[in-house]
Design a protein around this motif. Sequence first.
Motif, PDB file in Angstrom:
ATOM      1  N   UNK A  92       0.840  -1.201   0.000  1.00 37.76           N
ATOM      2  CA  UNK A  92       0.000   0.000   0.000  1.00 37.76           C
ATOM      3  C   UNK A  92       0.878   1.257   0.000  1.00 37.76           C
ATOM      4  N   UNK A  93       1.974   1.216   0.743  1.00 39.77           N
ATOM      5  CA  UNK A  93       2.884   2.362   0.797  1.00 39.77           C
ATOM      6  C   UNK A  93       3.533   2.619  -0.554  1.00 39.77           C
ATOM      7  N   UNK A  94       3.900   1.552  -1.257  1.00 33.84           N
ATOM      8  CA  UNK A  94       4.505   1.699  -2.587  1.00 33.84           C
ATOM      9  C   UNK A  94       3.499   2.263  -3.585  1.00 33.84           C
ATOM     10  N   UNK A 119     -10.044   6.758  -2.830  1.00 34.30           N
ATOM     11  CA  UNK A 119      -9.029   6.337  -1.863  1.00 34.30           C
ATOM     12  C   UNK A 119      -9.469   6.612  -0.428  1.00 34.30           C
ATOM     13  N   UNK A 120     -10.243   7.671  -0.240  1.00 34.99           N
ATOM     14  CA  UNK A 120     -10.714   7.978   1.116  1.00 34.99           C
ATOM     15  C   UNK A 120     -11.830   7.038   1.547  1.00 34.99           C
ATOM     16  N   UNK A 121     -12.505   6.418   0.582  1.00 35.06           N
ATOM     17  CA  UNK A 121     -13.593   5.486   0.894  1.00 35.06           C
ATOM     18  C   UNK A 121     -13.097   4.100   1.272  1.00 35.06           C
ATOM     19  N   UNK A 139      -8.201  -0.492   1.155  1.00 37.20           N
ATOM     20  CA  UNK A 139      -7.789  -1.779   0.590  1.00 37.20           C
ATOM     21  C   UNK A 139      -6.660  -1.549  -0.413  1.00 37.20           C
ATOM     22  N   UNK A 140      -5.528  -2.247  -0.251  1.00 37.91           N
ATOM     23  CA  UNK A 140      -4.411  -2.051  -1.182  1.00 37.91           C
ATOM     24  C   UNK A 140      -4.761  -2.400  -2.629  1.00 37.91           C
ATOM     25  N   UNK A 172      -6.037  -0.179  -8.211  1.00 38.23           N
ATOM     26  CA  UNK A 172      -6.946   0.174  -9.302  1.00 38.23           C
ATOM     27  C   UNK A 172      -6.878   1.680  -9.586  1.00 38.23           C
ATOM     28  N   UNK A 173      -6.777   2.461  -8.539  1.00 34.39           N
ATOM     29  CA  UNK A 173      -6.694   3.910  -8.722  1.00 34.39           C
ATOM     30  C   UNK A 173      -5.368   4.299  -9.382  1.00 34.39           C
TER      31      UNK A 173
END
Length: 64
Positions: free
Chosen positions: A3-5, A31-33, A36-37, A42-43
């Motif tokens: 998730x950090x990457x 992303x605020x909703x 989940x990594x 997807x974003x």
Amino acid sequence: MTHEEVEKRINQLIGEYQFPLPVLQDVQKRLSDSHCPHYAMQQLRYLENNVHAGIATKREDSNK
């Protein structure tokens, strides 16, 4: 990819390219909703697709 990457890569793309405001607002909302990594990935792909489609333009000062 962690998730950090994914977060780092998203921030990098936003720093390098100018995206239309609706694209940025959509990604930020999504992303605020969810934290989940896989959803974050997807974003990231959505932003990358905007770059490849020529919707986002390279910033002039992105190499500084």
